[in-house]
Design an enzyme around this catalytic site. Structure first.
Site, PDB file in Angstrom:
ATOM      1  N   GLY A  61       0.625  -0.779   0.242  1.00 16.67           N
ATOM      2  CA  GLY A  61      -0.220   0.043   0.227  1.00 16.67           C
ATOM      3  C   GLY A  61       1.366   1.366  -0.113  1.00 16.67           C
ATOM      4  O   GLY A  61       0.175   2.174  -1.054  1.00 16.67           O
TER       5      GLY A  61
ATOM      6  N   TYR B 231      -4.510  -6.489   9.837  1.00 16.26           N
ATOM      7  CA  TYR B 231      -5.785  -5.580   9.730  1.00 16.26           C
ATOM      8  C   TYR B 231      -6.235  -5.303  11.364  1.00 16.26           C
ATOM      9  O   TYR B 231      -6.193  -6.073  12.070  1.00 16.26           O
ATOM     10  CB  TYR B 231      -7.190  -6.105   9.022  1.00 16.26           C
ATOM     11  CG  TYR B 231      -7.848  -5.029   8.715  1.00 16.26           C
ATOM     12  CD1 TYR B 231      -8.302  -4.402   7.827  1.00 16.26           C
ATOM     13  CD2 TYR B 231      -9.150  -4.825   9.851  1.00 16.26           C
ATOM     14  CE1 TYR B 231      -9.331  -2.999   7.639  1.00 16.26           C
ATOM     15  CE2 TYR B 231     -10.124  -3.247   9.622  1.00 16.26           C
ATOM     16  CZ  TYR B 231      -9.907  -2.626   8.351  1.00 16.26           C
ATOM     17  OH  TYR B 231     -10.979  -1.874   8.292  1.00 16.26           O
TER      18      TYR B 231
ATOM     19  N   CYS C 207       9.267  -1.828 -14.555  1.00  9.65           N
ATOM     20  CA  CYS C 207       8.343  -1.027 -16.001  1.00  9.65           C
ATOM     21  C   CYS C 207       6.794  -3.024 -16.015  1.00  9.65           C
ATOM     22  O   CYS C 207       7.576  -3.410 -16.525  1.00  9.65           O
ATOM     23  CB  CYS C 207       8.750  -0.731 -16.778  1.00  9.65           C
ATOM     24  SG  CYS C 207      10.374  -1.736 -17.392  1.00  9.65           S
TER      25      CYS C 207
ATOM     26  N   GLY D 100      -0.887 -11.865  -1.511  1.00 16.66           N
ATOM     27  CA  GLY D 100      -1.910 -10.598  -1.622  1.00 16.66           C
ATOM     28  C   GLY D 100      -3.430 -10.678  -0.898  1.00 16.66           C
ATOM     29  O   GLY D 100      -3.687  -9.832  -0.452  1.00 16.66           O
TER      30      GLY D 100
END
Length: 800
Positions: free
Chosen positions: A422, A517, A654, A736
């Site tokens: 994040g 979390y 990239c 993820g």
């Protein structure tokens, strides 16, 4: 053969039809099927034609020839002898034992929805499932001992638990379609099943849903006029099954995304979402209770029929004679019934004796037996936040292109999470010209992003943050603010104040509700204490906070804000905790990234093993020389160079497409050979790539052909890269979205300046993204098929 003692004939035509309905029509199959996508409708038809009709015809014929008690046992005994008859019936008897616990667990999970949040709080409690199963197995056993005249009424009433919820689902789906349009489009490509071993295994389970028509014949001496009644009851009951399964699956496909109907309680989840969306929340409770009753009836039907097999085997002395005993008053095979009920209870107890995958994983991690390597750390190609930076930049660039004319200037993005992944958001938004307010409960994370120049400023005051953001937005000045706070507190307050927001997303570590979390109302230290002291309570509070968080995102979405899920599985956890509309927020891959995947583009990265940043400077220059026409790439490199500090070895990432990766890799190898780069370069990529991952809540969400959860492709990717000569190949679980939700493969190939390296680079960097093009072409994406034609990618069995 010993004579079968006289049994009561109490099953009539209506009773047998409803027996076939309750034993065969389980609504859970419609949800499991719908989760696989539109192609499952073709599989249903195939199952009907190739399995059910031949099975039904065989049962009709055999029941006409041998209508007596025992069914399958008698048929096999008469055709092949007593020994094969016993073996066939024993295998059938044993194979049905796990059915009781499975169908009763489903009923238990569905029933919880009738009691709202308080009921769903029991969803993870083993004692609840065990109690539900044991109590109902006891009741079912006692009713069956009383005889078919009593037991059949549970079957008859329970059949309504399948028919009424399916009828309600169809009506809700029609209403949803009329108001909101279809959730999926039935294209020819989407309807075409795609062959793979994983799909074949799943299809076999769909075929199994049509099984059980043979069960009723086991009670032949308890059916009035079985030679006539059984065939007609099969014909009527089978028609109900076929119509119910196909229409129910179609209703779910039309009205809901596949994500909303996964899992054992997927059917009731679907009803939950539809009724909430249509403002008919009261519908959920009675339907949940009916579905639970349907599951109980299914268990009762199989116990009553299957227990007749050991009864007749006991009469033939292939089991102890006690199995052939008849209750003196009720005229029922009570020993066989009790034995099967007890065996089913043992299986139910064993089914809850272990632990969940999630809790087992937490234990193993705490013992340092397992390491959660995310998508790159475990494969030694993790390069810090920059690893996700360019992909995040690419996502926001695509969002800006679609919604705001190609720039985020004058737009406010609100998001959460400034950890390893994040933390790329603030810089990615400002590189696209926008203003971002990123919220994180841990001050140290924000400070680290400020120190490494990923974020402009830290604040702990919402009023100050909103004032600074609004000024920058009006001036169309790029600005990134990191605010210390909990998203479950901050986002609802933003909604309450009516703040002007243009985009909302989230990259908190919601994929791990225990360690990632932090619940509302807790400091970091308090969270750590609760986590260690009571992990179950922690997860409960964590997922409850996710509901508040996602509800606020939905409120912003309803107000016209562009909302998307950034792949941390917060929708799934919020949905499971009671947020019915969580999946109305789309995922970022189907919204913005999949067209890139169809062209073989993905997160290409390389690391300077020398540790010298000048080597990365030279590769930056090389990329600009090779791809001047790639506007996003050149903008990224010119903006990013010098804007942030490297974390670990100097590295660059990239997004490059098919052909571009091999071109870049070969050119790097040549620079190493010439000495323009001082040491070898390790060339890899993120596991989040075009053909290397199966992740139904992120990279493979809403695939055109419904193959979201097909895991063959990452396995093939790992094998192909190994054969192509990659320096190392890795295969991971989780990443993820958390453990249990994805599988993915990675590769790294070292450019050391040798001819051997050139050959390996050419093979790996063409085959690796080429498989991704093939994966999307196989799923029916025309852009991928066109890419394959244009670039000469040979696909042996292209999907049509």
């Amino acid at each position: 053969m010993p004579a079968i003692p006289a049994l009561k004939r109490g099953i009539r035509f209506r009773d047998l039809v409803l027996f076939y309905v309750v034993s065969g029509l389980s609504v859970r199959w419609t949800a499991m099927a719908a989760a696989a996508g539109p192609s499952i409708l073709v599989v249903w038809v195939a199952a009907l034609v190739c399995f059910f009709i031949p099975l039904a015809a065989s049962v009709m014929e055999l029941s006409s020839r041998h209508p007596e008690e025992g069914g399958l046992y008698v048929w096999t005994r008469e055709a092949f002898g007593h020994g094969p008859g016993f073996i066939a019936s024993w295998a059938y008897w044993m194979s049905n034992l796990p059915y009781f616990s499975g169908v009763l667990y489903f009923g238990a999970a569905s029933t919880l929805f009738a009691f709202g949040a308080r009921g769903r709080a029991l969803a993870g409690e083993s004692w609840y499932y065990l109690t539900f199963s044991v109590v109902w197995l006891t009741i079912i056993t006692l009713l069956n001992i009383r005889g078919v005249n009593v037991g059949k009424w549970l079957n008859n009433i329970s059949s309504l638990g399948g028919l009424l919820p399916l009828s309600a689902l169809i009506l809700l789906a029609v209403a949803s379609y009329a108001r909101f349009g279809p959730a999926i489009h039935f294209t020819a490509a989407a309807l075409m099943p795609h062959w793979s071993l994983g799909n074949a295994v799943f299809w076999s389970s769909i075929f199994f849903a049509f099984g059980g028509v043979e069960a009723g014949s086991a009670m032949g001496d308890e059916i009035e006029n079985p030679r006539r009644v059984i065939p007609w009851a099969i014909l009527v009951g089978g028609s109900v099954l076929a119509i119910g399964y196909i229409s129910g699956t179609t209703a779910l496909l039309v009205s809901l995304p596949s994500d909303a109907v996964g899992g054992p309680d997927g059917f009731v989840n679907g009803i939950h979402v539809l009724s909430a969306r249509l403002g008919l929340g009261w519908v959920l409770a009675p339907i949940a209770l009916l579905v639970g009753l349907n599951a109980v009836g299914g268990a009762a039907a199989y116990l009553s029929s299957t227990s007749r097999l050991p009864f007749v085997a006991g009469l033939d002395h292939y089991l102890p004679p006690a199995f052939g005993w008849i209750h003196s008053r009720h005229r029922t095979p009570w020993v066989a019934i009790v034995s099967y009920g007890l065996a089913g209870t043992v299986v139910a107890v064993l089914g809850q004796a272990g632990t969940t995958v999630r809790s087992a994983y937490d234990v193993l991690v705490s013992m340092a037996i397992l390491l959660y390597g995310q998508m790159t750390a475990g494969s030694w190609i993790y390069i810090g936040t920059q690893g996700i930076l360019q992909g995040t930049f690419q996502t926001f660039a695509a969002l800006a292109e679609r919604h705001f004319g190609g720039t985020l200037a004058g737009k406010l993005v609100v998001t959460g999470g400034m950890g390893g992944m994040g933390g790329a958001q603030p810089l990615s938004v400002t590189l696209n010209g926008g203003v971002v307010l990123a919220v994180d409960v841990e001050r140290s994370r924000i400070q680290r992003r400020v120190d490494t120049r990923y974020c402009d400023q830290l604040t702990e005051d919402l009023d100050e943050a909103l004032s600074l953001c609004e000024s920058a937005r009006r001036e169309k000045r790029a600005l990134s603010l990191g605010m210390v706070g909990n998203c479950a507190d901050v986002l609802p307050e933003i909604v309450r104040r009516g703040v002007h927001v243009d985009v909302v997303t989230d990259q908190t570590s919601a994929h791990d509700p225990l360690n990632g979390y932090i619940p509302q109302g807790l400091t970091v230290a308090q969270a750590a204490d609760l986590r260690a002291r009571d992990p179950e309570e922690y997860v409960r509070r964590s997922t409850a906070s996710m509901v508040v968080h996602v509800d606020a995102m939905l409120a912003l979405q309803r107000a016209g804000v562009v909302a998307f899920d950034y792949g941390n599985n917060i929708r799934r956890f919020a949905f499971d905790a009671g947020c019915a509309d969580a999946f109305l927020i789309p995922g970022f891959v189907p919204e913005y990234i999949r067209p890139l995947f169809c062209t073989g583009a993905g997160p290409f990265r390389w690391v300077a093993l020398s540790g010298d940043p000048r080597d990365i400077d030279r590769t930056d220059e090389l990329a600009l020389e090779l791809f001047p026409e790639n506007e996003i790439l050149t903008r990224w490199l010119r903006l990013a160079r010098g804007r942030f500090a490297f974390q670990g070895l100097p590295a660059r990432i990239c997004w490059l497409g098919y052909g571009e990766r091999a071109m870049m890799g070969l050119a790097i190898n040549e620079l190493v050979r010439k000495g323009e780069i001082s040491a070898p370069i390790a060339i890899g990529r993120d596991h989040l790539d075009t053909g290397s991952v199966a992740s139904p809540y992120r990279e493979t969400e809403k695939m055109l052909d419904g193959s979201d959860a097909v895991a063959d492709w990452p396995v093939l990717n790992a094998l192909l890269n190994t054969a192509s000569g990659a320096t190392w190949v890795s295969f991971h679980h989780g990443g993820g979205v958390g453990m249990g939700y994805s599988l993915h493969a990675g590769q790294v190939t070292v450019a050391d300046g040798t001819d051997s390296a050139s050959r390996r680079i050419a093979r790996v960097l063409n085959n690796d993204p080429g498989l991704g093009v093939a994966r999307h072409a196989d799923a029916g994406y025309e852009l991928a098929r066109q890419t394959a034609r244009d670039r000469g990618i040979h696909i042996p069995m292209p999907g049509k």
